[in-house]
Structures are given as C-alpha cells and as structure tokens.
Design an enzyme around this catalytic site. Structure first.
Site, PDB file in Angstrom:
ATOM      1  CG  HIS A 487      -1.715   1.243   1.501  1.00  0.00           C
ATOM      2  ND1 HIS A 487      -2.898   1.546   1.447  1.00  0.00           N
ATOM      3  CD2 HIS A 487      -1.059   2.424   2.070  1.00  0.00           C
ATOM      4  CE1 HIS A 487      -3.162   2.802   1.620  1.00  0.00           C
ATOM      5  NE2 HIS A 487      -2.262   3.395   2.194  1.00  0.00           N
ATOM      6  CD  GLU A 488       1.905   3.312   3.634  1.00  0.00           C
ATOM      7  OE1 GLU A 488       2.166   4.788   3.068  1.00  0.00           O
ATOM      8  OE2 GLU A 488       1.044   3.126   4.460  1.00  0.00           O
ATOM      9  CG  HIS A 491       0.329   6.048  -0.587  1.00  0.00           C
ATOM     10  ND1 HIS A 491      -0.820   6.706  -1.151  1.00  0.00           N
ATOM     11  CD2 HIS A 491       0.074   5.603   0.696  1.00  0.00           C
ATOM     12  CE1 HIS A 491      -1.948   6.426  -0.182  1.00  0.00           C
ATOM     13  NE2 HIS A 491      -1.403   5.864   0.884  1.00  0.00           N
ATOM     14  CD  GLU A 547      -4.070   6.917   2.267  1.00  0.00           C
ATOM     15  OE1 GLU A 547      -3.882   5.705   2.247  1.00  0.00           O
ATOM     16  OE2 GLU A 547      -3.530   7.678   2.549  1.00  0.00           O
ATOM     17  CG  ASP A 551      -6.536   0.569   0.705  1.00  0.00           C
ATOM     18  OD1 ASP A 551      -5.405   0.460   1.504  1.00  0.00           O
ATOM     19  OD2 ASP A 551      -7.625   0.784   1.436  1.00  0.00           O
TER      20      ASP A 551
END
Length: 639
Positions: A487-488, A491, A547, A551
């Site tokens: 997930h990070e 980003h 976000e 995800d």
C-alpha cells in the site's frame, strides 16, 4: 491460521467478507468510555500504551534505569506530567502570563513588534509558516505558508444546513466560556470573547480549502516571492518576520492556499483586530488546557470528545503518558523499538519490503498500458525508493536539547520544548533535506509514504499480529503487513505520488497518453467508492481516491507475493486482509472520519477492494448470485 476464537463461514464471505470475518467480534466488542473505536489498529495501540505506561512509571521512580540522557529527561517530564497535585495547586497560574501577553496587544503594530518571537513561542497567528522539502527541488528545505486551522474540523461543517455545526458549535462555545471563566473572566466577558473568536473564525472559512481540496497535492505548489507574500497584508510585516525566523529573505515561499492570502488584507483590518485577539485567546486557552490542572484537562477535552463520541476523558495516568510521550515521541519510540522489536525483526521485515518492491517492479515491467518511456521512469522511481523499518538508527539530535527545569511548571517546560523545536525547524530552511530523518515514532501504529522524499516508513509498532507474526502463515502475513507495505509503495504511484519523480520533485514524468489513461482508471476508483452509504452518510470518492488506489495496488501486489510462496493459501490471505480492518466505532467518530479522512471507512477497505481481484471469486466460488460479485468490466485494476 491466526488464532482467533471467532470462526469464519466461507459461505457468508460471498455476501460480505468483512461481516463474515468480523461480525461475531463486532457483536461482542465494547468501546471503552475513553475510546472512540476499537479494532485491529486500536488494539495494538492499547497494548503498546499498556507496556509503555508501565515502563514509563518504572523510569520515573528509578526502578528501571534510563540508559540515555534523552530517556532521563523523558522520565523527568513524565513524572512532572503525572504530578496532578502540583498541577492542581498551580491551577491557571502558569497560563496567565501568556494570556496577558495577548491581552496587552493594542494594535497590529504591537503584534508586529514581537511577531518572530510570537511565532517561535507557538502563539496563534492568522497564518502558518513551516519548513518542508521544496516540491520542485526536493534536496533542499523550503519555507511554506498556510492558513490557520478552523474551530470546526472542516469548512464543510459551516455550510448552510449542516446539522453537525448546529450540534457541535454550542458544545465548543460552552466549553470555551467555561475555560475563560476558569482563568478569571466573568461570565459576560467570557461569552463576549468566545463570540468574537467565532466571528473571526467564520471570516477565515470562505477562503480556506476543504479536506477534499487539500487532498490534491498538485494544488499545494504555488511559489511566490517573499515580497509577493508580504504584500498580502499591510497590517503585519511578514517579510521582516520571515527574515528573522530563517536568517535572510528567501527568494521563494511556497503558498499552499493562495486564495487565503489573496484575501488576508480583508481579514486583518482595524475593525477585526479585537476579533483576532479573542480568537488568539480562545485558541491559546483551549490549546494549553491539557497542560494545566485536572479540571482544566477535563473541561478542555469536552469538544474533542463530542467530535469523536468518547463518553469520558482519558484517565489521568494515561493522559500524563500521552502528554509526555508525545513531547518525547522519538525518544520513546527508540526505546520501544530496541527493547520490543529488535534488530532481527527489523532485518526480517526489511527483507519483506524488498520482496514487495521486487513484486511491484515485476508488475510495472509487465504492465500492459504504460508506454516504455513512462515504464522506465516508474521503475527508476521504485528502485530509488527509500526504506525505513522498525526504528531509526539514531535519535534525532533535537531531543538532546530538551532539558526539564523542575522549578518551572509543566506548561512552561512544554512551551520551552516547543520553542526549541520550532527554532530547530526554521534553522533547516535552505539546508539539505535529511531524507533518513524519521517523522513518526517507532511506537506509532501506522506507516506512511513521503512523496517529497520518496521514502516508505514502517514503524515497529505496526509490525505485530494480526499484521505480522512468525506464528502466522506467509499468506496471512502478506494479507496483513504485506498489503500494508505494498500500500505504501503504491502511494508512489497514486494520483498524488505519481506527480513526483524519483527524487521527490514535483515533475511530470508521464507521457500525455499514459497520464490520461491513468486518470481514467483513477476516475473509475472514485466512482467505485463515491456515494456508498455508510454511517448515515455517504463516502466521498474524491477525498479518498489516493488511499483507495494505494489499497488496490497494495492488495494486488501482496496477493502476487503470497502466490509465490510454497504454502500459499489465498483464503487465509483474504481473511486476514479483512481481519486487520476490523473496527467498531462511535457514530460521531464515523461521521468525523467521513468528513475529513482521506481513507475510506475500514469496513469498505476490507470488502470493496477484494471485489477487484479475480482470485477472490475463484477462492470463495463467488458468482453473480452473491452480494460480493462485481462484473469483470467493473473491476478496477490499476497496478
């Protein structure tokens, strides 16, 4: 599988995976009076709090040795924070000189004469200055100018007909009237001051960004010369103040909310001066209430408890721990990381992050809609990604400057530390960005990606079950921390992160066609979430899009990694993904998050994203007759 007393009916997963995995837990879970929620993340927070509160008490009484000078100062400050007898005896006395300083302002010139020290002292101003990496030259720190915060959580609360304003503003008003009476104002003076403060707050509202508008990073970069910024008001000499704060006049200041500064002259008029003073007083008294007596702490938390739905204030011992550990956050985090995480786990998770990056790299290289040019830059950015796991190699030198003066009050010590930290921050202007510097304590249950630095950070606190454990299968770990890691990483390639290059510069590295295609996919993600009913309201797809993209990318890449393992169990993977998002929250807190949080509600993060993965359907035999079914052409697939 993770040890959990609640069994999962795989047939129920076809209807709603979140309810199937967490429904039994939700029925029996209770929200403590001093909480706004319980669940996967909050349970970890509670466990860490219990551990560190125990150790903090031992450090304070000397039964546990403080092995570093910084930890010794933390122990002193914690002991001072827990000394409610002294705090109660002092009452409002430590705050009164600060209030007098505001009350003694006769006009804007009086404020102007002390503006640099006013800012360093942490007193309210109708603008905010800070230091962060330059978005166009991320190797150097730049000066940023922003608007002040509002009394309500977001400008949308002030819109006509919003019931939240009608419900919350009377609570805010009553609380602040009571606080002013506690520092010596009579009732009429207190009411008048709060009403003036609210009037100034309302004048700010029209020209600041909403949470949805602030979520678009591309609109943050509005460089101005210092002269241009200073020309936004004749009431205050911003140029002279900036010169004193950073040591010279910068060529450029990055203005994140230009509309606000375009209207600053209209705000800072002689007619509004008394309103501004009242606004400063209300902000100061409420802001410092937690550093005074127990009565001040209880009263000063009424509004925030109403916002979050907490039924009672945090108990005094825990409040003292929060106050002290928040001030010495990196010191406490370093202690926690070394004692409860360790080098072996740090190396193990670092290796897991590298594995996830390798999966992501493979995904990018085999992407079927990116052009070769954009693909090459994407891989370059991924390869340049900085990784921070567990805890920093050394504590920020800032904390070596924090020395507790036991003759001073808790409030004055905290204010001294705040001034030191602000001076330290301004001293970093035009200096090289410290890419390795941690901005989150290792004892924080969270993780983040910093687009200006192109780094991902995974504090030790989140690296526990159900996110990660040696007792869990590889599929469970990938459904937990693996998805968080990916997930990070994602980003870096969401609608905001994709605007920044491998150095963290705001720099378009996409071909026009690729970016247009990406935007269409982002629009699909907005549509997938926008308007979903939740907690009596609806999800804002634009607010949560970055976000949600992260995800989706995180879950997809974590699944690919899980499938590379010999013991792959995709049912366990999807179930643990849903388990980490278990959450039971007060209605007030759910409403607050819907208004301002860039994340979708936790139950939807669990149940919506899995519908985009084809393997979810084959794993649980989900068909068109099931509620969890989403037609293939509607499944959003970006990374």
């Amino acid at each position: 599988m993770t040890k959990d007393k609640f069994t999962v009916d795989k047939n129920e997963i076809k209807q709603n995976i979140y309810d199937a995995v967490n429904g039994a837990w939700i029925k029996q879970a209770t929200i403590p009076g001093d909480h706004s929620s319980v669940g996967g993340f909050m349970d970890l927070v509670d466990g860490i709090d219990k551990t560190l509160m125990h150790d903090s008490a031992a450090l304070a009484d000397g039964s546990l040795p403080a092995k570093t000078p910084e930890l010794k100062e933390y122990a002193k400050f914690y002991k001072m924070a827990e000394d409610y007898a002294r705090r109660d005896a002092d009452g409002a006395t430590p705050l009164l000189p600060v209030i007098d300083r505001i009350n003694n302002l006769a006009n804007y010139q009086a404020l102007n004469d002390q503006l640099p020290d006013w800012i360093l002292s942490g007193l309210p101003t109708p603008f905010s200055l800070g230091i962060d990496p330059d978005m166009k030259n991320a190797k150097l720190n730049a000066l940023f100018a922003e608007s002040p915060s509002l009394f309500m959580p977001d400008k949308t609360y002030y819109e006509d007909g919003n019931p939240a304003y009608a419900q919350l503003m009377p609570i805010f008003t009553d609380m602040n009237v009571k606080l002013l009476e506690m520092i010596g104002y009579n009732h009429a003076e207190a009411v008048e001051t709060v009403e003036k403060a609210k009037a100034f707050d309302k004048l700010i509202v029209p020209n600041v960004k909403s949470a949805e508008e602030s979520a678009d990073y591309s609109k943050m970069y509005n460089p101005q010369t210092t002269d241009e910024l200073a020309s936004s008001t004749t009431a205050l000499n911003l140029k002279a103040a900036i010169n004193q704060l950073v040591g010279e006049v910068p060529n450029t200041v990055i203005v994140t909310e230009p509309k606000y500064f375009e209207h600053l002259e209209e705000l800072l008029t002689p007619q509004n001066f008394d309103l501004m003073k009242a606004w400063m007083i209300v902000k100061t008294v409420s802001g410092y209430s937690s550093l005074l007596s127990e009565e001040f702490r209880q009263v000063g938390g009424i509004y925030s408890r109403a916002l979050s739905g907490k039924k009672e204030a945090t108990n005094p011992t825990k409040a003292a721990y929060y106050l002290a550990s928040g001030t010495f956050d990196q010191v406490v985090g370093d202690y926690y990381g070394h004692k409860y995480f360790g080098e072996k786990a740090k190396a193990d998770v670092h290796h897991m992050v590298e594995n996830m990056i390798a999966v992501y790299k493979n995904r990018l290289e085999n992407n079927d809609w990116l052009s070769p040019e954009t693909k090459q830059m994407a891989v370059k950015k991924l390869t340049s990604l900085g990784i921070q796991v567990g805890y920093p190699d050394e504590v920020d030198p800032l904390y070596s400057k924090f020395h507790v003066d036991e003759k001073l009050s808790l409030l004055n010590n905290a204010r001294n530390f705040g001034k030191i930290a602000t001076q330290d921050s301004f001293a970093k202007w035009n200096q090289p960005v410290e890419r390795e510097r941690w901005e989150m304590s290792a004892s924080t249950v969270n993780a983040y990606y910093h687009p200006f630095k192109n780094i991902i950070v995974f504090p030790a606190a989140i690296l526990q079950a159900p996110f990660y454990s040696l007792e869990q299968s590889s599929s469970e770990n990938y459904g937990g921390v693996g998805a968080v890691i990916a997930h990070e990483i994602s980003h870096a390639f969401d609608n905001n992160g994709s605007l920044f290059d491998e150095f963290g510069n705001l720099n378009n590295w996409w071909t026009k066609a690729d970016h247009e295609h990406f935007q269409k996919l982002a629009d699909q993600m907005i549509a997938e979430f926008n308007g979903i009913p939740f907690a009596g309201s609806k999800v804002n797809g634009k607010l949560t899009v970055s976000e949600n993209i992260a995800d989706a990318g995180g879950l997809s890449c974590a699944e690919a990694a899980a499938k590379n393992e010999d013991d792959v169990d995709l049912a366990a993977f999807f179930i643990n993904w849903s388990r980490i998002w278990r959450m039971k929250a007060t209605p007030e807190y759910q409403q607050l998050l819907l208004s301002i949080d860039v994340h979708a509600p936790a139950p939807l993060r669990a149940s919506v994203q899995v519908k985009n993965l084809d393997d979810f359907y084959t794993t649980f035999d989900v068909t068109e007759q099931d509620e969890m079914y989403l037609a293939p052409e509607k499944r959003v697939k970006i990374w």
